[in-house]
Design a protein around this motif. Sequence first.
Motif, PDB file in Angstrom:
ATOM      1  N   THR A  96     -13.603 -31.835  32.622  1.00 37.37           N
ATOM      2  CA  THR A  96     -14.895 -32.046  33.294  1.00 37.37           C
ATOM      3  C   THR A  96     -15.807 -32.940  32.460  1.00 37.37           C
ATOM      4  O   THR A  96     -16.427 -33.868  32.982  1.00 37.37           O
ATOM      5  CB  THR A  96     -15.586 -30.693  33.545  1.00 37.37           C
ATOM      6  OG1 THR A  96     -14.739 -29.862  34.352  1.00 37.37           O
ATOM      7  CG2 THR A  96     -16.909 -30.893  34.269  1.00 37.37           C
ATOM      8  N   TYR A 219     -18.409 -33.651  45.305  1.00 37.55           N
ATOM      9  CA  TYR A 219     -16.973 -33.655  45.019  1.00 37.55           C
ATOM     10  C   TYR A 219     -16.438 -32.234  45.198  1.00 37.55           C
ATOM     11  O   TYR A 219     -17.031 -31.277  44.684  1.00 37.55           O
ATOM     12  CB  TYR A 219     -16.709 -34.085  43.583  1.00 37.55           C
ATOM     13  CG  TYR A 219     -16.772 -35.571  43.338  1.00 37.55           C
ATOM     14  CD1 TYR A 219     -15.912 -36.444  44.006  1.00 37.55           C
ATOM     15  CD2 TYR A 219     -17.657 -36.108  42.409  1.00 37.55           C
ATOM     16  CE1 TYR A 219     -15.955 -37.812  43.763  1.00 37.55           C
ATOM     17  CE2 TYR A 219     -17.699 -37.470  42.167  1.00 37.55           C
ATOM     18  CZ  TYR A 219     -16.843 -38.315  42.849  1.00 37.55           C
ATOM     19  OH  TYR A 219     -16.888 -39.664  42.608  1.00 37.55           O
ATOM     20  N   GLU A 221     -14.308 -28.867  44.569  1.00 41.00           N
ATOM     21  CA  GLU A 221     -13.767 -28.229  43.367  1.00 41.00           C
ATOM     22  C   GLU A 221     -12.252 -28.226  43.447  1.00 41.00           C
ATOM     23  O   GLU A 221     -11.667 -27.918  44.495  1.00 41.00           O
ATOM     24  CB  GLU A 221     -14.308 -26.806  43.242  1.00 41.00           C
ATOM     25  CG  GLU A 221     -15.832 -26.757  43.049  1.00 41.00           C
ATOM     26  CD  GLU A 221     -16.401 -25.386  43.335  1.00 41.00           C
ATOM     27  OE1 GLU A 221     -15.730 -24.613  44.056  1.00 41.00           O
ATOM     28  OE2 GLU A 221     -17.508 -25.096  42.871  1.00 41.00           O
ATOM     29  N   ARG A 228     -15.460 -25.629  36.898  1.00 40.34           N
ATOM     30  CA  ARG A 228     -16.335 -26.751  37.217  1.00 40.34           C
ATOM     31  C   ARG A 228     -15.572 -28.045  37.484  1.00 40.34           C
ATOM     32  O   ARG A 228     -16.175 -29.031  37.909  1.00 40.34           O
ATOM     33  CB  ARG A 228     -17.322 -26.990  36.067  1.00 40.34           C
ATOM     34  CG  ARG A 228     -18.283 -25.841  35.816  1.00 40.34           C
ATOM     35  CD  ARG A 228     -19.470 -26.312  34.991  1.00 40.34           C
ATOM     36  NE  ARG A 228     -19.045 -26.976  33.752  1.00 40.34           N
ATOM     37  CZ  ARG A 228     -19.791 -27.859  33.087  1.00 40.34           C
ATOM     38  NH1 ARG A 228     -20.984 -28.199  33.548  1.00 40.34           N
ATOM     39  NH2 ARG A 228     -19.353 -28.390  31.964  1.00 40.34           N
ATOM     40  N   HIS A 230     -13.842 -30.936  39.168  1.00 38.75           N
ATOM     41  CA  HIS A 230     -13.998 -31.400  40.540  1.00 38.75           C
ATOM     42  C   HIS A 230     -13.146 -32.643  40.780  1.00 38.75           C
ATOM     43  O   HIS A 230     -12.501 -33.183  39.857  1.00 38.75           O
ATOM     44  CB  HIS A 230     -15.471 -31.693  40.837  1.00 38.75           C
ATOM     45  CG  HIS A 230     -16.118 -32.585  39.829  1.00 38.75           C
ATOM     46  ND1 HIS A 230     -15.966 -33.960  39.818  1.00 38.75           N
ATOM     47  CD2 HIS A 230     -16.932 -32.291  38.774  1.00 38.75           C
ATOM     48  CE1 HIS A 230     -16.645 -34.480  38.818  1.00 38.75           C
ATOM     49  NE2 HIS A 230     -17.240 -33.494  38.159  1.00 38.75           N
ATOM     50  N   GLY A 298     -20.957 -34.075  41.066  1.00 40.43           N
ATOM     51  CA  GLY A 298     -19.828 -33.294  40.598  1.00 40.43           C
ATOM     52  C   GLY A 298     -20.234 -32.051  39.830  1.00 40.43           C
ATOM     53  O   GLY A 298     -19.852 -30.943  40.181  1.00 40.43           O
TER      54      GLY A 298
END
Length: 403
Positions: A96, A219, A221, A228, A230, A298
């Motif tokens: 992420t 966005y 998941e 988190r 995405h 995101g």
Amino acid sequence: MSSTTPSLTDRLRRSNAFISVLAIFASFVVGGILIAITDEKTASSASYFFARPLDTLAAAWDAAASSYAAMFRGAVFNYDAGTFAAMIKPLTETLTYATPLLTASLGVAVAFRAGLFNIGAQGQIILGAIFATWIGFTLDLAWPVHLLIVVIGSILGGALWGGIVGWIKARTGAHEVILTIMLNYVALNLVGYLLSTPALQRPGSTNPVSPRMHESAMYPELLGPDFRLHAGFLVALAATAFVWWLMNRSTLGFEIKAVGSNHHAARTAGINTFKVTVLAMVIAGAMAGLAGAAQVNGTERFLTESVAASIGFDAITVALLGRSNPIGVFFASLLFGAFRAGGGAMQIATGTPIDIVLVVQSLIVLFIAAPPLVRSMFGLGQRKRKKPKAPVAVAATTGGGEK
């Protein structure tokens, strides 16, 4: 008869990837020494070092090893967690953090290939985020149309900001470093102003934040609501593939590298250097703009003044570490994403200052910038080539020599 095939050691000396790995390793070693120096147990045992030196060495090793182990658990795999989901969550956090950094770094790398020192990724991220945010909460469209328009908007915002630099550079010869620094300040103050006006400020809020994005602009998941990570990561992978194709398989990529290698020779060869300079910065800005979308659509879900954080400047480091190669940039982004995800875990678990992570990052840049230093540290200095023996001249004389 000697073979002209280079040995394995020679190939390693010439390998940029191997030198980068050694630079990272050396940075971790120096970081470990700094961790040991700042550790209380190590400092306590050092007071009687000459009486029992092994105590000091053991304490130093424990401090460094436990800190790096905590970083690993926070960035890659938490083997102490009770469930598999909790075990892999650190890796998803690394991915992420790496997502916006990857696309921004690709933009910096493209500019580097064109001979342009683009330090304006920060402003390009902000412009991409502004465009993405406005489209994300003002339009009410179905997914995935809404998301697609948001992504296109972020690309256009970043491309606009990068294109301004490219056009001025190509038209007037102004230095891109000065231009990008100034536009970074313009972008930062612009987003601050817009977040204090009805254009972007959240209704009923006195804080400089935008309304939340519509769900159709987000966005999706990749692994569910507990993670988190995405789909912006998949977009970043696609951007990496695109930049690799651009630089290695396209005519424009060849022209970009030609202009970056020798601007005057490229122009003499018939390459339109004005066009290439502008397009290189447009592409660089577009990649950075994608990072803005990854942030607001995101992870953050709304726009703030700190949307770009330090991503734009970290992207310069990542592009240097990856040597402006898309594949190298990809792995360098993962490394810095791991630093970001694991640094906090290291501080919480062991009390090690998170500034140590910044020191390690800085040392990586230092060693990458000085390959001869890394080679000498690991005994990979250039071997002296043996001088070929001079040929023996045999002169025929009238009265000399055997017959």
